[in-house]
Every structure is written in structure tokens, then in C-alpha cells.
Design a protein around this motif. Structure first.
Motif, PDB file in Angstrom:
ATOM      1  N   ALA A 128      31.318  43.921  36.428  1.00  0.00           N
ATOM      2  CA  ALA A 128      31.126  43.899  37.348  1.00  0.00           C
ATOM      3  C   ALA A 128      32.901  44.411  37.758  1.00  0.00           C
ATOM      4  CB  ALA A 128      30.879  43.080  38.151  1.00  0.00           C
ATOM      5  N   VAL A 129      33.575  43.353  37.311  1.00  0.00           N
ATOM      6  CA  VAL A 129      34.792  43.764  38.633  1.00  0.00           C
ATOM      7  C   VAL A 129      35.354  44.689  37.945  1.00  0.00           C
ATOM      8  CG1 VAL A 129      37.260  43.337  38.461  1.00  0.00           C
ATOM      9  CG2 VAL A 129      34.944  40.938  38.387  1.00  0.00           C
ATOM     10  N   LEU A 130      35.178  45.553  37.259  1.00  0.00           N
ATOM     11  CA  LEU A 130      36.046  46.421  36.154  1.00  0.00           C
ATOM     12  C   LEU A 130      35.019  47.814  36.677  1.00  0.00           C
ATOM     13  CD1 LEU A 130      37.310  49.275  34.787  1.00  0.00           C
ATOM     14  CD2 LEU A 130      36.233  48.530  33.649  1.00  0.00           C
TER      15      LEU A 130
ATOM     16  N   ILE B  95      39.776  45.079  51.113  1.00  0.00           N
ATOM     17  CA  ILE B  95      38.949  44.216  50.753  1.00  0.00           C
ATOM     18  C   ILE B  95      38.681  43.825  49.697  1.00  0.00           C
ATOM     19  CG2 ILE B  95      36.871  45.387  50.171  1.00  0.00           C
ATOM     20  CD1 ILE B  95      37.278  48.010  50.470  1.00  0.00           C
ATOM     21  N   GLU B  96      40.174  43.704  49.101  1.00  0.00           N
ATOM     22  CA  GLU B  96      39.569  42.771  47.801  1.00  0.00           C
ATOM     23  C   GLU B  96      41.078  42.201  47.442  1.00  0.00           C
ATOM     24  OE1 GLU B  96      38.955  45.475  44.506  1.00  0.00           O
ATOM     25  OE2 GLU B  96      36.496  45.214  44.828  1.00  0.00           O
ATOM     26  N   PRO B  97      41.421  41.134  48.664  1.00  0.00           N
ATOM     27  CA  PRO B  97      42.356  40.263  48.557  1.00  0.00           C
ATOM     28  C   PRO B  97      43.495  39.866  47.629  1.00  0.00           C
ATOM     29  CG  PRO B  97      41.534  39.731  50.449  1.00  0.00           C
ATOM     30  CD  PRO B  97      40.275  40.859  49.618  1.00  0.00           C
ATOM     31  N   ASP B  98      41.792  39.022  46.627  1.00  0.00           N
ATOM     32  CA  ASP B  98      42.213  37.914  45.701  1.00  0.00           C
ATOM     33  C   ASP B  98      42.698  39.383  44.499  1.00  0.00           C
ATOM     34  OD1 ASP B  98      39.956  39.383  45.412  1.00  0.00           O
ATOM     35  OD2 ASP B  98      38.936  37.794  44.086  1.00  0.00           O
ATOM     36  N   GLY B  99      43.274  40.563  44.487  1.00  0.00           N
ATOM     37  CA  GLY B  99      43.120  41.563  43.544  1.00  0.00           C
ATOM     38  C   GLY B  99      42.354  42.076  42.529  1.00  0.00           C
ATOM     39  N   GLY B 100      40.877  41.707  43.006  1.00  0.00           N
ATOM     40  CA  GLY B 100      39.883  42.354  42.334  1.00  0.00           C
ATOM     41  C   GLY B 100      39.782  43.127  41.212  1.00  0.00           C
ATOM     42  N   CYS B 101      40.354  44.360  41.003  1.00  0.00           N
ATOM     43  CA  CYS B 101      40.450  45.027  39.805  1.00  0.00           C
ATOM     44  C   CYS B 101      41.738  46.433  39.888  1.00  0.00           C
ATOM     45  CB  CYS B 101      39.086  45.463  39.292  1.00  0.00           C
ATOM     46  SG  CYS B 101      39.193  45.708  37.149  1.00  0.00           S
ATOM     47  N   ALA B 102      42.351  45.814  40.365  1.00  0.00           N
ATOM     48  CA  ALA B 102      43.585  47.542  40.867  1.00  0.00           C
ATOM     49  C   ALA B 102      43.686  47.980  39.261  1.00  0.00           C
ATOM     50  CB  ALA B 102      44.233  46.899  41.364  1.00  0.00           C
ATOM     51  N   ASN B 103      43.648  49.646  39.281  1.00  0.00           N
ATOM     52  CA  ASN B 103      44.237  50.088  38.679  1.00  0.00           C
ATOM     53  C   ASN B 103      43.589  49.961  37.444  1.00  0.00           C
ATOM     54  OD1 ASN B 103      46.554  51.190  39.950  1.00  0.00           O
ATOM     55  ND2 ASN B 103      47.957  48.844  39.908  1.00  0.00           N
TER      56      ASN B 103
END
Length: 173
Positions: free
Chosen positions: A77-79, A162-170
């Protein structure tokens, strides 16, 4: 009620929207157009050529690029940058087609893994060339290498807001 302590002006300033003007408006209108048109174009081509939605493709791609072609549903889901609820509905459809299966995680029985099946691997192999060509046609080939680097930096900055907690960058499907 008449306020003479200066707070009325401050309250009015807070309530008044900051308008977009000039380059700000032009950039936003262009981005909004991309946000509306690009997903529809990707969905249309993928549906026509592979019988997949863009989101379904991203889920399959995320699994195909994961070790053992397996991910916990929460990690997938994060990906895929999606809610667990949306992902669950899509994975259910992919299961019905025989492309994904779900199993309880052997390391944590509270979690469920999504696993790409052999049929799902075959679907990815058949779908990827057309998908990549579509992405190249609509986005990559339209930009210079410098613009691509700028696009990456810009989108990461926006996603960070949008995803300040880091989400799934890169991450990449």
C-alpha cells in the motif's frame, strides 16, 4: 462587534485566500491538466492493450520488483501510494484473475502477504513493454535529461508535502 485592537485586520487577512497570479496560475493550470489527463491516458492504453488499470499495473510491478515477488499488504500500500482499503479491493480482483495470491505472513500472523503468481509474472512480462512505451511516449521522451531531473525533484518536493511522514519516496514500480 467592532474591534479596534488590530485583530480584525489580522483575522480578515487569514480568511482572505491568496490568489494565484501569472506564473503561479499558469503552472498550476498545467499541472492540474496533467493530473487529470495523464492517469486517464495511462488507464485507456493499459486497458486496451493489457486489460489492466494503471493502478493494477503498479501493484503487479511492485510485487514483481520485490524480493520473492512478495510484499506485506501494508508495505505494498505504501509502495503503491494507496490506502490499504483500496489496495485490498484491487488485490482481490487480481486474485480472481489468478495473478496474485494472499497468504498469512509467516513472520507475523497479524499481517498478510501479497504474492505474485506465475500467471501474474507472465502478465507483467506481456504488459511491461507496452506500458514502458506509453510512459516514454507521454512523459519521458517529451523532456530533456535536465527536465527529467527537475521533474523528479519537483514531484518529490510535492509528495513530501502531501506525505510529510515520508510515505514512500524514491520507490519504483
Amino acid at each position: 462587534m467592532d474591534r479596534t485592537d488590530g485583530h480584525a485586520d489580522a483575522d480578515a487577512m487569514k480568511a482572505a485566500p491568496r490568489c494565484l497570479a501569472g506564473d503561479e496560475r499558469d503552472a498550476w493550470i498545467s499541472l492540474a491538466g496533467v493530473l487529470l489527463k495523464l492517469p486517464a491516458a495511462l488507464d485507456t492504453r493499459l486497458q486496451r492493450e493489457a486489460g489492466l488499470s494503471h493502478f493494477e499495473y503498479l501493484v503487479l510491478a511492485g510485487l514483481s520488483e520485490s524480493p520473492g515477488e512478495t510484499l506485506r499488504m501494508s508495505d505494498l500500500a505504501v509502495l503503491a501510494r494507496a490506502s490499504l482499503s483500496r489496495l485490498s479491493h484491487v488485490v482481490k480482483r487480481l486474485e480472481q484473475r489468478g495473478w496474485v495470491r494472499r497468504e498469512i505472513c509467516s513472520q507475523d500472523a497479524r499481517c498478510t502477504n501479497a504474492i505474485l503468481t506465475d500467471e501474474g509474472q507472465a502478465k507483467m512480462a506481456a504488459s511491461t513493454p507496452g506500458y514502458v512505451e506509453t510512459v516514454r511516449d507521454l512523459v519521458i521522451d517529451a523532456l530533456t535529461p535536465t527536465q527529467l531531473r527537475q521533474l523528479h525533484a519537483i514531484t518529490e518536493e510535492i509528495l513530501g508535502r502531501i506525505e510529510p511522514d515520508g510515505g514512500c519516496a524514491n520507490t519504483r514500480p
